[in-house]
Enzyme design. Sequence first.
Site, PDB file in Angstrom:
ATOM      1  N   ARG A 123       0.913  -1.127   0.154  1.00 63.60           N
ATOM      2  CA  ARG A 123      -0.004  -0.270   0.038  1.00 63.60           C
ATOM      3  C   ARG A 123       0.786   1.071  -0.175  1.00 63.60           C
ATOM      4  O   ARG A 123       0.475   2.250  -0.485  1.00 63.60           O
ATOM      5  CB  ARG A 123      -0.823   0.073   1.061  1.00 63.60           C
ATOM      6  CG  ARG A 123      -1.526   1.403   1.549  1.00 63.60           C
ATOM      7  CD  ARG A 123      -3.135   1.333   2.224  1.00 63.60           C
ATOM      8  NE  ARG A 123      -3.051   0.583   3.346  1.00 63.60           N
ATOM      9  CZ  ARG A 123      -2.422   0.847   4.465  1.00 63.60           C
ATOM     10  NH1 ARG A 123      -1.736   2.030   4.634  1.00 63.60           N
ATOM     11  NH2 ARG A 123      -2.254   0.168   5.535  1.00 63.60           N
ATOM     12  N   LYS A 163      -6.870   6.335 -19.798  1.00 60.96           N
ATOM     13  CA  LYS A 163      -7.244   6.654 -21.164  1.00 60.96           C
ATOM     14  C   LYS A 163      -5.798   6.566 -22.118  1.00 60.96           C
ATOM     15  O   LYS A 163      -5.729   5.659 -22.302  1.00 60.96           O
ATOM     16  CB  LYS A 163      -7.689   8.288 -21.065  1.00 60.96           C
ATOM     17  CG  LYS A 163      -8.621   8.718 -20.100  1.00 60.96           C
ATOM     18  CD  LYS A 163     -10.175   7.822 -20.453  1.00 60.96           C
ATOM     19  CE  LYS A 163     -11.117   7.854 -19.457  1.00 60.96           C
ATOM     20  NZ  LYS A 163     -11.274   9.022 -18.728  1.00 60.96           N
ATOM     21  N   ASP A 219      -5.675  19.132 -15.445  1.00 66.49           N
ATOM     22  CA  ASP A 219      -5.949  17.567 -15.996  1.00 66.49           C
ATOM     23  C   ASP A 219      -5.469  17.606 -17.466  1.00 66.49           C
ATOM     24  O   ASP A 219      -6.026  18.210 -18.250  1.00 66.49           O
ATOM     25  CB  ASP A 219      -7.668  17.787 -15.842  1.00 66.49           C
ATOM     26  CG  ASP A 219      -7.961  16.269 -16.236  1.00 66.49           C
ATOM     27  OD1 ASP A 219      -7.286  15.511 -16.889  1.00 66.49           O
ATOM     28  OD2 ASP A 219      -9.188  15.759 -15.491  1.00 66.49           O
ATOM     29  N   TYR A 233     -14.465  17.948 -16.641  1.00 72.38           N
ATOM     30  CA  TYR A 233     -14.988  16.571 -16.483  1.00 72.38           C
ATOM     31  C   TYR A 233     -16.040  16.200 -15.438  1.00 72.38           C
ATOM     32  O   TYR A 233     -15.842  16.991 -14.357  1.00 72.38           O
ATOM     33  CB  TYR A 233     -13.774  15.555 -16.173  1.00 72.38           C
ATOM     34  CG  TYR A 233     -14.253  14.041 -16.190  1.00 72.38           C
ATOM     35  CD1 TYR A 233     -14.500  13.465 -17.114  1.00 72.38           C
ATOM     36  CD2 TYR A 233     -14.135  13.597 -14.776  1.00 72.38           C
ATOM     37  CE1 TYR A 233     -14.902  12.136 -17.025  1.00 72.38           C
ATOM     38  CE2 TYR A 233     -14.471  12.176 -14.826  1.00 72.38           C
ATOM     39  CZ  TYR A 233     -14.692  11.524 -15.819  1.00 72.38           C
ATOM     40  OH  TYR A 233     -15.008  10.053 -15.718  1.00 72.38           O
TER      41      TYR A 233
HETATM   42  C1  LIG Z   1     -11.913   9.592 -17.588  1.00 67.31           C
HETATM   43  C2  LIG Z   1     -11.244  11.193 -16.948  1.00 67.31           C
HETATM   44  C3  LIG Z   1     -11.270  11.599 -15.681  1.00 67.31           C
HETATM   45  C4  LIG Z   1     -11.754  10.589 -14.493  1.00 67.31           C
HETATM   46  O1  LIG Z   1     -10.558   9.330 -14.581  1.00 67.31           O
HETATM   47  P1  LIG Z   1     -11.064   7.778 -14.275  1.00 67.31           P
HETATM   48  O2  LIG Z   1      -9.926   7.029 -14.433  1.00 67.31           O
HETATM   49  O3  LIG Z   1     -12.317   7.456 -15.137  1.00 67.31           O
HETATM   50  O4  LIG Z   1     -11.485   7.977 -12.877  1.00 67.31           O
HETATM   51  C5  LIG Z   1     -10.996  12.684 -15.411  1.00 67.31           C
HETATM   52  N1  LIG Z   1     -10.639  13.683 -16.328  1.00 67.31           N
HETATM   53  C6  LIG Z   1     -10.692  13.416 -17.575  1.00 67.31           C
HETATM   54  C7  LIG Z   1     -10.426  14.560 -18.486  1.00 67.31           C
HETATM   55  C8  LIG Z   1     -11.132  12.017 -18.011  1.00 67.31           C
HETATM   56  O5  LIG Z   1     -11.240  11.957 -19.266  1.00 67.31           O
END
Ligand SMILES: *Cc1c(COP(=O)(O)O)cnc(C)c1O
Length: 377
Positions: free
Chosen positions: A47, A196, A171, A99
């Site tokens: 962890r 992603k 982000d 998001y």
């Molecule tokens: C998918 C996404 C998130 C969230 O990520 P998860 O891995 O699904 O929790 C946050 N910001 C953006 C721009 C995203 O495309």
Amino acid sequence: MRIETTAVHAGHVPDPVTGAVTPAIHLSTTFERDEANALRGAYLYTRNDNPNRRALEECLTALEGGADAACFASGSAAAMAVCQALEPGARVLAPADAYYGTIKLVRDVFARWGLRLTLVDMCDLDAVRAAAGPDTRLVWIETPSNPLVRVVDIAALASIGRDAGAQVVVDNTWATPVLQRPLELGAHLALHSTTKYLGGHSDVLGGALVTGEADAFWERVRGVQSTGGAVPSPFDCWLTVRGIRTLPWRVRAQTENAGRVAQFLHAHPAVEVVHYPGLASDPGHTLAQRQMRGAGGMLSFEVRGGRDAALAAIGRLRIITRATSLGGTESLVEHRASVEPPESRTPPGLLRLSVGLEHPDDLVEDLSQALGGAGSR
Ligand SMILES: *Cc1c(COP(=O)(O)O)cnc(C)c1O
């Protein structure tokens, strides 16, 4: 080193014991102490830290040009760690088109912890300046945005945020460090949903924060990570590193494909407007050219005839898959209004497209037959 080389090598040396070129997966949750009760290596308990997570964190640190990185079980868990590192009463400035999960997190979950959310149009720097008050502790930036693929000025927003004494987080999920490096533009932290483009194959969930400085705020984030334990498994980390090895070349090809698809849609009579900063006509074009090394693999477009026409068009697609998410090898399309909350201002005819690694001619032909052939070239 150029980013292609960093992506291939960062966070890895061949195993000194076996000579294995590809890293082993260390599933062990615990690590042995010797006769004198000293730990044999750098690890105690998974962890807190694990060889596969450390490899991924080193790799992400190098890719973003940061000082350190912390990985989480999802992008949302990474965003949550930022919120948990704030003090009660802190104000969070975020773009109205961030998001949706992030907005929901701050507004619904962290309202009970005393975080206050102000949504602002981040294309309007004066509006951001006016909204950044003395209680602003976090400026959340997301560019290009979802689903309108709008581009905002990271350097200008970071300087407004820093002047207000706030942490500045970008982000960077959609752009990836291949196209945009927020820490170089003045942000404190870059956030990723590694689910992603970084993982890149739609088969592993994950998130990460990369910091420019190992300061006191970062220590709190690290504390949340190891004490809260929303960490990725060793196999998740291994898969994500495996994905990152090809990241620069995938993103380059996806950007090229998205450019082709955007041009095609832009000229199509059934399409009202295409949102893609790679198009010269796009409002984000000039800024994207300055701030990004390519407009990326994400675009959206509005079908004439609204919701019914858009849904009918995607119902006819044969190659492009109807599914949420983005950044994988396969092209994905999503009717955003169907998945957003009722108060969403997303146009009803809008379709979001994550352009994959198929041949662009096949993608254009698929879209052409789905939109009704008229105007195809
Ligand atoms: C998918 C996404 C998130 C969230 O990520 P998860 O891995 O699904 O929790 C946050 N910001 C953006 C721009 C995203 O495309």
